[in-house]
Design a protein around this motif. Structure first.
Motif, PDB file in Angstrom:
ATOM      1  N   ASP A  23      55.803  30.081  80.009  1.00 39.58           N
ATOM      2  CA  ASP A  23      55.684  29.462  81.315  1.00 39.58           C
ATOM      3  C   ASP A  23      55.131  27.886  81.159  1.00 39.58           C
ATOM      4  N   GLU A  24      55.847  27.101  81.710  1.00 42.85           N
ATOM      5  CA  GLU A  24      55.728  25.561  81.484  1.00 42.85           C
ATOM      6  C   GLU A  24      55.798  24.853  82.718  1.00 42.85           C
ATOM      7  N   LEU A  25      55.452  23.514  82.790  1.00 47.27           N
ATOM      8  CA  LEU A  25      55.475  22.669  83.966  1.00 47.27           C
ATOM      9  C   LEU A  25      57.082  22.285  84.010  1.00 47.27           C
ATOM     10  N   ASP A  26      57.155  21.720  85.164  1.00 41.98           N
ATOM     11  CA  ASP A  26      58.729  20.999  85.807  1.00 41.98           C
ATOM     12  C   ASP A  26      59.637  22.172  85.631  1.00 41.98           C
ATOM     13  N   LYS A  27      59.389  23.361  86.036  1.00 43.63           N
ATOM     14  CA  LYS A  27      60.489  24.163  86.161  1.00 43.63           C
ATOM     15  C   LYS A  27      61.115  24.691  85.240  1.00 43.63           C
ATOM     16  N   GLN A  28      60.406  24.637  84.073  1.00 45.93           N
ATOM     17  CA  GLN A  28      60.963  25.305  82.600  1.00 45.93           C
ATOM     18  C   GLN A  28      60.437  26.428  82.153  1.00 45.93           C
ATOM     19  N   SER A  29      59.794  27.126  83.144  1.00 42.57           N
ATOM     20  CA  SER A  29      59.334  28.747  82.636  1.00 42.57           C
ATOM     21  C   SER A  29      60.403  29.489  82.248  1.00 42.57           C
ATOM     22  N   PRO A  46      65.388  32.547  82.680  1.00 44.62           N
ATOM     23  CA  PRO A  46      64.618  31.433  83.240  1.00 44.62           C
ATOM     24  C   PRO A  46      63.789  31.829  84.415  1.00 44.62           C
ATOM     25  N   ARG A  47      62.751  31.192  84.722  1.00 43.96           N
ATOM     26  CA  ARG A  47      62.038  31.218  85.830  1.00 43.96           C
ATOM     27  C   ARG A  47      61.587  30.138  86.458  1.00 43.96           C
ATOM     28  N   PRO A  48      62.401  29.287  87.052  1.00 45.32           N
ATOM     29  CA  PRO A  48      62.343  27.941  87.577  1.00 45.32           C
ATOM     30  C   PRO A  48      61.423  27.926  88.940  1.00 45.32           C
ATOM     31  N   ASN A  49      61.236  29.117  89.460  1.00 42.95           N
ATOM     32  CA  ASN A  49      60.469  28.935  90.684  1.00 42.95           C
ATOM     33  C   ASN A  49      58.921  29.304  90.480  1.00 42.95           C
ATOM     34  N   VAL A  50      58.565  29.653  89.228  1.00 44.40           N
ATOM     35  CA  VAL A  50      57.356  30.083  89.248  1.00 44.40           C
ATOM     36  C   VAL A  50      56.212  29.116  88.630  1.00 44.40           C
ATOM     37  N   GLY A  51      55.371  29.117  88.830  1.00 43.88           N
ATOM     38  CA  GLY A  51      54.063  27.986  88.048  1.00 43.88           C
ATOM     39  C   GLY A  51      53.931  28.604  86.710  1.00 43.88           C
ATOM     40  N   LYS A  65      60.969  54.126  85.326  1.00 39.52           N
ATOM     41  CA  LYS A  65      61.674  53.349  84.524  1.00 39.52           C
ATOM     42  C   LYS A  65      60.792  52.190  84.055  1.00 39.52           C
ATOM     43  N   LYS A  66      61.057  51.682  82.924  1.00 37.53           N
ATOM     44  CA  LYS A  66      60.092  50.772  82.390  1.00 37.53           C
ATOM     45  C   LYS A  66      60.498  49.159  83.075  1.00 37.53           C
ATOM     46  N   GLN A  67      59.350  48.669  83.046  1.00 39.81           N
ATOM     47  CA  GLN A  67      59.513  47.280  84.057  1.00 39.81           C
ATOM     48  C   GLN A  67      58.310  46.392  83.296  1.00 39.81           C
ATOM     49  N   LEU A  68      58.659  45.099  82.762  1.00 43.65           N
ATOM     50  CA  LEU A  68      57.679  44.156  82.397  1.00 43.65           C
ATOM     51  C   LEU A  68      57.153  43.515  83.729  1.00 43.65           C
ATOM     52  N   LEU A  69      55.852  43.634  83.687  1.00 41.16           N
ATOM     53  CA  LEU A  69      55.072  43.045  84.872  1.00 41.16           C
ATOM     54  C   LEU A  69      54.495  41.754  84.356  1.00 41.16           C
ATOM     55  N   VAL A  70      54.798  40.746  85.100  1.00 33.68           N
ATOM     56  CA  VAL A  70      54.598  39.214  84.511  1.00 33.68           C
ATOM     57  C   VAL A  70      53.877  38.595  85.901  1.00 33.68           C
ATOM     58  N   ALA A  71      52.719  37.892  85.642  1.00 38.54           N
ATOM     59  CA  ALA A  71      52.221  37.002  86.709  1.00 38.54           C
ATOM     60  C   ALA A  71      52.423  35.636  86.243  1.00 38.54           C
ATOM     61  N   ALA A  72      52.188  34.697  87.289  1.00 39.11           N
ATOM     62  CA  ALA A  72      52.112  33.324  87.259  1.00 39.11           C
ATOM     63  C   ALA A  72      51.084  32.806  88.184  1.00 39.11           C
ATOM     64  N   SER A  73      51.047  31.490  88.200  1.00 43.54           N
ATOM     65  CA  SER A  73      49.970  30.870  89.091  1.00 43.54           C
ATOM     66  C   SER A  73      50.533  31.072  90.761  1.00 43.54           C
TER      67      SER A  73
END
Length: 99
Positions: A23-29, A46-51, A65-73
């Motif tokens: 996860d990066e700044l400027d919608k590069q996550s 790509p995750r352009p809408n997360v912080g 079913k397996k899921q990858l749970l991911v958090a962001a700001s």
């Protein structure tokens, strides 16, 4: 790369895949999955809408079913760890801790 401080997530091993939350700044996550033997990129989500995030994703069994749970700001997401497809997302503000 445009990290707010630095990359802080630990890699996640899922079968023969190493998954890294970038996860990066400027919608590069994005989340990137690598073949653990060759290092080749298997998929990239790509995750352009997360912080930004400083947390490590978790693979969980959700409804059999397996899921990858991911958090962001500013969000929580569930991804298919085989393909990187985003299965669901919701807004969530606050500190970024591991799910």
């Amino acid at each position: 790369y445009k990290f707010d401080v630095a990359l802080a997530a630990s890699p996640v091993l899922f079968g023969d895949t190493v998954i890294l939350q970038c996860d990066e700044l400027d919608k590069q996550s994005r989340i990137v999955a690598f073949d653990k033997k060759t290092g080749d990129v298997k998929w990239e989500a790509p995750r352009p809408n997360v912080g930004f995030a400083h947390s490590t994703p978790v693979v969980a069994d959700v409804g059999g079913k397996k899921q990858l749970l991911v958090a962001a700001s500013n969000a929580l997401q569930g991804l298919d760890p085989d393909s990187g497809k985003i299965l669901w997302t919701c807004s969530a503000s606050g500190d970024t801790v591991s799910p």
